[in-house]
Write a protein that holds these residues in place. Structure first.
Motif, mmCIF file in Angstrom:
data_model
loop_
_atom_site.group_PDB
_atom_site.id
_atom_site.type_symbol
_atom_site.label_atom_id
_atom_site.label_comp_id
_atom_site.label_asym_id
_atom_site.label_seq_id
_atom_site.Cartn_x
_atom_site.Cartn_y
_atom_site.Cartn_z
ATOM 1 N N PHE A 38 60.208 51.116 -22.713
ATOM 2 C CA PHE A 38 59.248 51.752 -23.623
ATOM 3 C C PHE A 38 59.992 52.606 -24.650
ATOM 4 N N GLU A 39 59.430 52.681 -25.847
ATOM 5 C CA GLU A 39 59.981 53.502 -26.918
ATOM 6 C C GLU A 39 58.944 54.551 -27.337
ATOM 7 N N VAL A 54 56.343 56.549 -29.513
ATOM 8 C CA VAL A 54 55.419 55.984 -30.487
ATOM 9 C C VAL A 54 55.847 56.300 -31.915
ATOM 10 N N ASN A 55 56.599 57.393 -32.103
ATOM 11 C CA ASN A 55 57.148 57.704 -33.427
ATOM 12 C C ASN A 55 58.319 58.674 -33.256
ATOM 13 N N GLU A 102 59.654 61.236 -30.132
ATOM 14 C CA GLU A 102 61.003 61.096 -29.594
ATOM 15 C C GLU A 102 61.739 62.439 -29.591
ATOM 16 N N ARG A 153 51.140 55.571 -21.843
ATOM 17 C CA ARG A 153 51.858 54.375 -22.274
ATOM 18 C C ARG A 153 50.906 53.362 -22.899
ATOM 19 N N LYS A 156 54.430 48.604 -25.817
ATOM 20 C CA LYS A 156 55.618 49.119 -25.120
ATOM 21 C C LYS A 156 56.072 50.438 -25.745
ATOM 22 N N SER A 157 55.102 51.335 -25.969
ATOM 23 C CA SER A 157 55.405 52.645 -26.535
ATOM 24 C C SER A 157 54.771 53.730 -25.670
ATOM 25 N N TYR A 158 55.174 54.970 -25.888
ATOM 26 C CA TYR A 158 54.615 56.075 -25.105
ATOM 27 C C TYR A 158 54.452 57.321 -25.960
ATOM 28 N N SER A 159 53.543 58.173 -25.520
ATOM 29 C CA SER A 159 53.367 59.513 -26.064
ATOM 30 C C SER A 159 53.217 60.454 -24.880
#
Length: 236
Positions: A15-16, A18-19, A23, A77, A82-85
């Motif tokens: 996972f990456e 979301v922005n 990060e 998630r 495949k992103s997360y906050s």
């Protein structure tokens, strides 16, 4: 035997953020000190979209004296992207961290601290107050707290204000005191009419806490404790 690793598993492989803002914030507030963190309780939704954590951050004990040592963390998630906050709060007591997570969708029973995570409640009054804080913590604003982990009898003091302006005595002081000889702790609360009176008690401590009115909330004797105690940080 290998040493048990209690550092948090954020389940973010693949996972990456979301922005870029997420990060940077996740590194600043969570990941940069994750090697010093201990997972006190965690719950993951069955669909893998959400995770909830009560975390003790041992790195705090080396920083500004008295700062809250607990983190309530909610990860969200997006499985398809495949992103997360995330969102988080730094709080002084486990019950307050649990309350924060419960209000964000975590089942109360799923975030209870397991036995062995810190000192144990010394009496039923402590258990009852911890349960009430976990259930009703969103009715109060956190004004101040101080966590003292430098003595053989660590303690945490917390000053809250009721959000309901109709409350006659809106200011509450919580006092958690641990006994490391018996590995237990007590939690008590007192009520005050004014902010100045509450601060005065916290500075003086020569009189008992003014007792709060009995709670109207019914707590089942069979209910599991919502908030066993926090793991203490290392002495400075």
């Amino acid at each position: 035997m290998p040493r048990t690793d209690y550092r948090p598993d954020f389940r973010l492989d693949g996972f990456e953020p979301v922005n870029d803002t997420v990060e940077e914030a996740f590194w600043d507030h969570i990941d940069s000190e994750s090697d010093s963190m201990t997972t006190l309780a965690a719950h993951h939704s069955t669909d893998g979209r959400a995770s909830f954590y009560v975390i003790h951050n041992g790195a705090v004990t080396w920083g500004i004296p008295g700062e809250p040592q607990l983190i309530a963390l909610r990860l969200e998630r997006d499985i398809a992207a495949k992103s997360y906050s995330f969102e988080h709060a730094r709080l002084p007591l486990p019950a307050m961290a649990q309350s924060w997570l419960i209000k964000r969708g975590c089942p109360a029973e799923a975030i209870a601290l397991p036995p062995g995570m810190g000192t144990q409640p010394a009496d039923t009054a402590t258990v009852a107050l911890q349960q009430r804080l976990a259930a009703d913590g969103d009715r109060f604003a956190l004004l101040h707290s101080y966590t003292d982990d430098t003595s053989p009898k660590p303690e945490t003091t917390v000053l809250l204000r009721a959000l309901d302006e109709r409350v006659e005595k809106p200011f509450r002081v919580l006092l958690e005191q641990a006994d490391l000889d018996t590995y237990t702790h007590t939690l008590r609360e007192g009520v005050f009419e004014t902010y100045e009176a509450a601060l005065g008690w916290m500075e003086d401590r020569s009189s008992p806490l003014p007792p709060a009115a009995p709670s109207t909330r019914t707590i089942s004797p069979a209910a599991p404790p919502i908030a066993p105690p926090q793991v203490r940080g290392r002495a400075r």
